[in-house]
Write a protein that holds these residues in place. Structure first.
Motif, PDB file in Angstrom:
ATOM      1  N   LEU A 240       1.196  -1.335  -0.044  1.00  0.00           N
ATOM      2  CA  LEU A 240       0.186   0.089  -0.099  1.00  0.00           C
ATOM      3  C   LEU A 240       0.674   1.543  -0.028  1.00  0.00           C
ATOM      4  O   LEU A 240       1.967   0.811   1.005  1.00  0.00           O
ATOM      5  CB  LEU A 240      -0.782  -0.006   1.192  1.00  0.00           C
ATOM      6  CG  LEU A 240      -1.969  -0.881   1.038  1.00  0.00           C
ATOM      7  CD1 LEU A 240      -2.923  -1.243   2.419  1.00  0.00           C
ATOM      8  CD2 LEU A 240      -3.486  -0.590   0.247  1.00  0.00           C
ATOM      9  N   LEU A 241       0.044   1.883  -0.817  1.00  0.00           N
ATOM     10  CA  LEU A 241       0.607   3.283  -0.340  1.00  0.00           C
ATOM     11  C   LEU A 241       0.354   4.770  -0.294  1.00  0.00           C
ATOM     12  O   LEU A 241      -1.032   4.540   0.542  1.00  0.00           O
ATOM     13  CB  LEU A 241       1.005   4.123  -2.013  1.00  0.00           C
ATOM     14  CG  LEU A 241       2.315   3.250  -2.774  1.00  0.00           C
ATOM     15  CD1 LEU A 241       1.537   3.628  -4.414  1.00  0.00           C
ATOM     16  CD2 LEU A 241       3.558   3.389  -2.727  1.00  0.00           C
ATOM     17  N   THR A 242       0.809   5.617   0.696  1.00  0.00           N
ATOM     18  CA  THR A 242      -0.199   6.589   1.143  1.00  0.00           C
ATOM     19  C   THR A 242       0.256   7.707   1.006  1.00  0.00           C
ATOM     20  O   THR A 242       2.143   7.993   0.720  1.00  0.00           O
ATOM     21  CB  THR A 242      -0.636   6.479   2.792  1.00  0.00           C
ATOM     22  OG1 THR A 242      -1.471   8.095   2.847  1.00  0.00           O
ATOM     23  CG2 THR A 242       1.008   6.842   3.236  1.00  0.00           C
ATOM     24  N   THR A 243       0.037   8.969   0.412  1.00  0.00           N
ATOM     25  CA  THR A 243       0.322  10.233  -0.327  1.00  0.00           C
ATOM     26  C   THR A 243      -0.058  11.267   1.281  1.00  0.00           C
ATOM     27  O   THR A 243      -1.202  11.559   1.516  1.00  0.00           O
ATOM     28  CB  THR A 243       0.170  11.234  -1.470  1.00  0.00           C
ATOM     29  OG1 THR A 243      -0.106   9.927  -2.401  1.00  0.00           O
ATOM     30  CG2 THR A 243       0.378  11.926  -2.386  1.00  0.00           C
ATOM     31  N   GLN A 244       1.241  12.185   1.413  1.00  0.00           N
ATOM     32  CA  GLN A 244       0.942  12.653   2.330  1.00  0.00           C
ATOM     33  C   GLN A 244       2.329  13.706   2.670  1.00  0.00           C
ATOM     34  O   GLN A 244       3.837  14.111   1.560  1.00  0.00           O
ATOM     35  CB  GLN A 244       1.276  12.161   3.870  1.00  0.00           C
ATOM     36  CG  GLN A 244       0.668  10.808   4.313  1.00  0.00           C
ATOM     37  CD  GLN A 244      -1.310  11.750   4.017  1.00  0.00           C
ATOM     38  OE1 GLN A 244      -1.560  13.168   4.595  1.00  0.00           O
ATOM     39  NE2 GLN A 244      -1.921  10.431   3.918  1.00  0.00           N
ATOM     40  N   LEU A 245       1.879  14.892   3.612  1.00  0.00           N
ATOM     41  CA  LEU A 245       2.882  16.083   3.358  1.00  0.00           C
ATOM     42  C   LEU A 245       4.678  14.996   3.661  1.00  0.00           C
ATOM     43  O   LEU A 245       4.903  13.968   4.827  1.00  0.00           O
ATOM     44  CB  LEU A 245       2.968  17.155   4.932  1.00  0.00           C
ATOM     45  CG  LEU A 245       2.558  17.748   3.927  1.00  0.00           C
ATOM     46  CD1 LEU A 245       2.056  18.881   5.356  1.00  0.00           C
ATOM     47  CD2 LEU A 245       2.982  19.107   2.928  1.00  0.00           C
ATOM     48  N   LYS A 246       5.699  15.571   3.298  1.00  0.00           N
ATOM     49  CA  LYS A 246       7.147  15.263   3.345  1.00  0.00           C
ATOM     50  C   LYS A 246       6.938  14.762   5.005  1.00  0.00           C
ATOM     51  O   LYS A 246       8.284  14.640   5.505  1.00  0.00           O
ATOM     52  CB  LYS A 246       8.276  15.326   2.424  1.00  0.00           C
ATOM     53  CG  LYS A 246       9.544  15.051   2.623  1.00  0.00           C
ATOM     54  CD  LYS A 246       9.985  16.036   1.521  1.00  0.00           C
ATOM     55  CE  LYS A 246      12.414  16.187   2.063  1.00  0.00           C
ATOM     56  NZ  LYS A 246      12.541  16.070   1.101  1.00  0.00           N
TER      57      LYS A 246
END
Length: 300
Positions: A240-246
């Protein structure tokens, strides 16, 4: 109602009235005020005598406001705002005051800012207490109805009576478990992967900040969680992936690997938002200054 003795009203009575109106409960209002229930009941009975109206009637497990109580909400808020505006005339020393604030922030913003703020305040012998509430995608009413003192959010509500300050802007990264997969190499790889997203209990999604010319819409998540702290448990041991603030790689997502997103995406800003009635209050100004300074250090 025309003949009530307005000189018997004071700011504490009006604040108590608003909390009962918000909570529909004497006991919950007492908890918010950090007093016992009998104190709030006494204040309510005093208000009833002054205003000549029951204000609240019992209904099931809570209280239901009368039409008079509902009509009083806006003018009471206005009166309290004007009273609060007088505070900029008084001397202010954070070490000589007991300060309590209610802040709304989801766990990402909460954990980046407030632990540092409280530790520093206590180390400086400042009597500061805070109530931290989730904000979801925040509404204007959170501040306009005095349910909190300020909000930290990447999705600030917009209204002429709300003030906002950009705290920081950060890149979005994709987070993953490097033991189970590599970072996505292309837009197709990203879109075809399974994703985890945050859908806040109060409404809205973390995906609302993902704005890209290359991406028509964020991929439909395979898993949704109610807060950012839930992401690592579902990503570890999976593809799984998640896209969030670095920036989250320094805190909540530090156990995961991250990489730039393989397509062009807008950076995301986090804002501090407050009602204009609090702008000149010296204690509120002190709080905003502390948050601004901590945000600046966090981005280094």
């Amino acid at each position: 109602m025309k003949d009530f003795d307005f000189e018997k009203l004071d700011g504490q009575l009006l604040k108590t009235f608003l909390l009962i109106l918000e909570e529909n409960s004497v006991s919950m209002a007492a908890e918010r005020l950090d007093v016992n229930q009998s104190t709030v009941s006494h204040s309510l009975n005093k208000l009833r005598r002054i205003l000549g109206d029951p204000l609240f009637v019992r209904s099931g497990q809570g209280l239901t406001p009368t039409e008079t109580a509902l009509a009083l909400k806006a003018p009471v808020l206005e009166v309290l705002d004007k009273l609060q505006s007088l505070t900029d005339l008084r001397p202010f020393d954070p070490k000589s005051e007991k300060m309590h604030f209610v802040a709304a922030a989801n766990d990402m913003q909460r954990d980046l800012i407030f632990p540092h703020l409280l530790r520093q305040a206590w180390a400086d012998n400042i009597a500061l207490t805070m109530e931290l509430r989730p904000s979801g995608v925040p509404s204007v009413g959170l501040l306009r109805d005095a349910r909190c003192d300020l909000i930290l959010t990447p999705l600030p509500p917009d209204a002429p009576d709300l003030m906002q300050l950009k705290l920081f802007t950060g890149e979005m990264h994709v987070f993953y478990d490097p033991a189970c997969r590599d970072a996505p190499k292309s837009l197709d790889d990203y879109v075809q992967s399974d994703h985890v997203s945050v859908h806040f209990a109060l409404g809205g999604s973390s995906d609302e900040v993902i704005v890209s010319r290359d991406l028509q819409a964020p991929p439909k998540p395979k898993v949704t969680v109610s807060n950012f702290a839930g992401l690592p448990a579902f990503i570890r041991g999976t593809e799984l992936l998640t896209t969030q603030l670095k920036l989250m790689g320094k805190a909540l997502l530090q156990s995961l690997a991250s990489a730039p997103i393989p397509f062009e995406i807008e950076p995301v800003s986090v804002y501090m938002v407050w009602h204009q009635r609090s702008t000149n209050d010296p204690a509120h100004r002190w709080l905003r200054e502390q948050i601004t300074e901590i945000s600046r250090k966090t981005m280094v």
